[in-house]
Design an enzyme around this catalytic site. Sequence first.
Site, PDB file in Angstrom:
ATOM      1  N   CYS A   1      30.585  -1.089 -58.263  1.00 37.34           N
ATOM      2  CA  CYS A   1      29.649  -0.115 -58.807  1.00 37.34           C
ATOM      3  C   CYS A   1      30.001   0.151 -60.276  1.00 37.34           C
ATOM      4  O   CYS A   1      31.176   0.284 -60.593  1.00 37.34           O
ATOM      5  CB  CYS A   1      29.739   1.164 -57.987  1.00 37.34           C
ATOM      6  SG  CYS A   1      28.529   2.398 -58.427  1.00 37.34           S
ATOM      7  N   PRO A   2      29.043   0.188 -61.147  1.00 31.56           N
ATOM      8  CA  PRO A   2      27.590   0.175 -60.969  1.00 31.56           C
ATOM      9  C   PRO A   2      26.952  -1.196 -61.166  1.00 31.56           C
ATOM     10  O   PRO A   2      25.736  -1.295 -61.216  1.00 31.56           O
ATOM     11  CB  PRO A   2      27.117   1.128 -62.063  1.00 31.56           C
ATOM     12  CG  PRO A   2      28.043   0.837 -63.206  1.00 31.56           C
ATOM     13  CD  PRO A   2      29.390   0.550 -62.538  1.00 31.56           C
TER      14      PRO A   2
END
Length: 74
Positions: free
Chosen positions: A13-14
Amino acid sequence: MNTMTLDCAGLNCPLPILRLSKAVNGMTSGGRVEMIATDPGAVKDVTAWAKQTGNNLLESKEDSGKSRFVIVKA
């Protein structure tokens, strides 16, 4: 209709969501993306992203540490 495959395995993430957004933004309505991810937060992130953007999450499966999503651009 062709489905674009987006391999985000190994990305945290992201990055999976950023790559998914970029892929979907480059498509016409009805375009499909199949995304593979290994990030544990991907299921929650992709579900929230689809609701927020109005795109359709057709499928979400988890198997052996990999998540597979099929998204259709709204």
